[in-house]
Design a protein around this motif. Structure first.
Motif, short mmCIF file in Angstrom:
data_model
loop_
_atom_site.label_atom_id
_atom_site.label_comp_id
_atom_site.label_asym_id
_atom_site.label_seq_id
_atom_site.Cartn_x
_atom_site.Cartn_y
_atom_site.Cartn_z
N ASP A 33 14.00 63.71 -42.58
CA ASP A 33 14.48 65.43 -43.29
C ASP A 33 15.57 65.75 -42.11
O ASP A 33 17.09 66.00 -43.47
CB ASP A 33 13.48 66.57 -43.23
CG ASP A 33 12.92 65.46 -45.04
OD1 ASP A 33 12.92 64.61 -45.81
OD2 ASP A 33 11.90 66.46 -45.38
N ARG A 37 22.00 67.10 -53.89
CA ARG A 37 20.65 66.41 -52.62
C ARG A 37 20.28 67.21 -51.34
O ARG A 37 19.41 67.25 -51.63
CB ARG A 37 21.45 65.14 -52.78
CG ARG A 37 21.25 64.47 -53.61
CD ARG A 37 21.60 62.45 -53.01
NE ARG A 37 22.86 62.34 -52.61
CZ ARG A 37 23.66 62.00 -51.18
NH1 ARG A 37 22.84 62.65 -50.26
NH2 ARG A 37 24.92 62.04 -51.31
N ARG A 86 17.21 68.41 -51.18
CA ARG A 86 15.53 67.52 -49.69
C ARG A 86 15.20 69.44 -48.67
O ARG A 86 14.19 69.41 -48.43
CB ARG A 86 16.49 67.48 -49.24
CG ARG A 86 16.48 67.13 -47.63
CD ARG A 86 15.28 65.90 -48.16
NE ARG A 86 15.56 64.22 -48.61
CZ ARG A 86 15.72 63.40 -47.78
NH1 ARG A 86 15.76 63.42 -45.76
NH2 ARG A 86 16.10 62.44 -48.01
#
Length: 419
Positions: free
Chosen positions: A101, A134, A138
């Motif tokens: 991540d 996004r 995320r």
């Protein structure tokens, strides 16, 4: 009224609470980013938009990276050392996802960083909807995993000594004195001048001792051997154009290192005036120190450092003079005062004072008037590259280095070097 009027931040003696507080700050910045996305189409890069973009840039360029380092370099390794059984299995499965991540969010941030920087200076109004969405999603899902699993695990497994160890590591990362007043997760290492308590120019004094503590983490971009051009001149051109676009201060400034007959190196900054497949060209007085050293040892190393992009390029090779025609063409393109100064100065030779230097210039100006010709001892050097290394700063000093080496047939071999 017993409740504070503002949201107080926990101190680093509660490191897990600090990490969760950081998440709150991140959520506020993500909300600002989404508001900016909706604001731009109607209002453009107005003052409100520029302020919002600057705030998001400041946070994710500085504080967010420190937060990631807290997790990668301290929290997760400490948990790995103490977790057993089901906790160990959970951590083994989750830790790679958290680290990935971070990498993915960093990559998305690079794109957003460029767009936000242009909004801050008012030169653009574009912000990619898909990247913002996004990036936000995320981060939100990432923080939910940490708050639901990692933070509770740390609270269960760490004793007071381990909590103190984690808190002290987080303080050091931000350059915070352990005896200082409470500080939040937003705190970033202060510039050396701001943290100096004693200044001295004596050998071994306070400034000299503190040099080892000056640190800046890098994180603007990455350099992958699969993405670079096959030809290093093409890659250099690409980076140079990006430096121009980013308004790097004097992107054409380069260090030139030469050696004397005893092998002692010297360096100085000059301006590159041309680069192409033949090499990198600059102009100078052939009787200067570098001119004499190149005449004796016709090799040099060039160094470009673009601080704003966290990049440098090192170029090594053989040096030769440019043709008289090339030198004439460039000399005649210079402003008149620069041409007269080149004639008036015996570069690198001693002179009594500034007044003598000015006197020489005035004499040359009277003698040559408006059309001075290039002196024979002034002209161009061109370094024909044999080795070109591209360096991109990365987080935790784990930098990217890609080097090109010219082969006997004139082609280039390319490989990655360890940082």
């Amino acid at each position: 009224m017993n409740q504070p009027l503002h949201d107080t931040a926990p101190d680093f003696d509660q490191p897990v609470a600090v990490l969760k507080h950081c998440h709150g700050r991140i959520r506020k910045q993500l909300a600002t980013l989404e508001k900016l996305l909706a604001h731009l189409p109607e209002h453009g890069a107005d003052e409100q938009a520029r302020q919002a973009a600057a705030a998001v840039l400041k946070y994710f360029d500085k504080a967010a990276h420190l937060h990631h380092d807290d997790e990668e370099q301290d929290l997760i390794p400490m948990l790995t050392a103490v977790a057993r059984g089901e906790d160990a299995a959970t951590l083994q499965a989750l830790a790679p996802t958290i680290l990935q991540d971070h990498k993915d969010m960093d990559a998305m941030w690079q794109d957003l960083h460029e767009q936000l920087a242009l909004i801050v200076d008012g030169s653009a109004t574009h912000l990619s909807t898909s990247i913002v969405q996004r990036f936000v999603q995320r981060y939100l899902s990432h923080m939910e995993r940490e708050e639901g699993i990692i933070a509770p695990m740390a609270l269960r497994l760490f004793d007071a000594q381990q909590m103190d160890q984690l808190g002290q590591a987080m303080r050091r990362r931000r350059g915070i004195d352990p005896t200082a007043a409470p500080a939040s997760c937003d705190a970033v290492p202060a510039p050396a001048a701001a943290t100096a308590t004693a200044v001295t120019t004596a050998p071994g004094g306070a400034i000299g001792d503190r040099v080892a503590d000056l640190r800046k983490d890098y994180g603007h971009a990455q350099l992958d051997e699969n993405d670079v051009a096959d030809d290093p001149i093409q890659q250099f051109t690409r980076w140079f154009e990006e430096a121009l676009k980013a308004e790097v201060n004097e992107p054409n400034a380069m260090g030139v290192s030469t050696v004397d007959d005893d092998g002692r190196p010297t360096s100085r900054i000059v301006l590159v005036k041309q680069f192409d497949a033949r090499g990198f060209t600059w102009y100078t007085n052939y009787d200067s120190q570098k001119g004499k050293q190149i005449a004796s040892k016709p090799f040099a190393c060039l160094l470009f450092f673009w601080r704003e992009l966290e990049r440098q390029v090192r170029i090594e090779g053989r040096v030769e003079r440019t043709s008289a025609e090339e030198s004439d063409k460039y000399f005649n393109s210079r402003p008149l005062k620069s041409r007269l100064a080149a004639i008036a100065s015996r570069q690198s030779a001693p002179i009594a004072n500034r007044a003598s230097l000015e006197h020489n210039y005035e004499e040359v100006a009277r003698q040559y008037g408006e059309a001075p010709s290039r002196p024979a001892n002034w002209g161009g050097f061109r370094l024909e590259p044999e080795r070109i290394e591209f360096w991109q700063g990365r987080r935790s000093r784990f930098h990217d280095r890609i080097v090109y080496t010219r082969q006997e047939d004139g082609s280039w071999a390319r490989q990655r070097l360890q940082p």
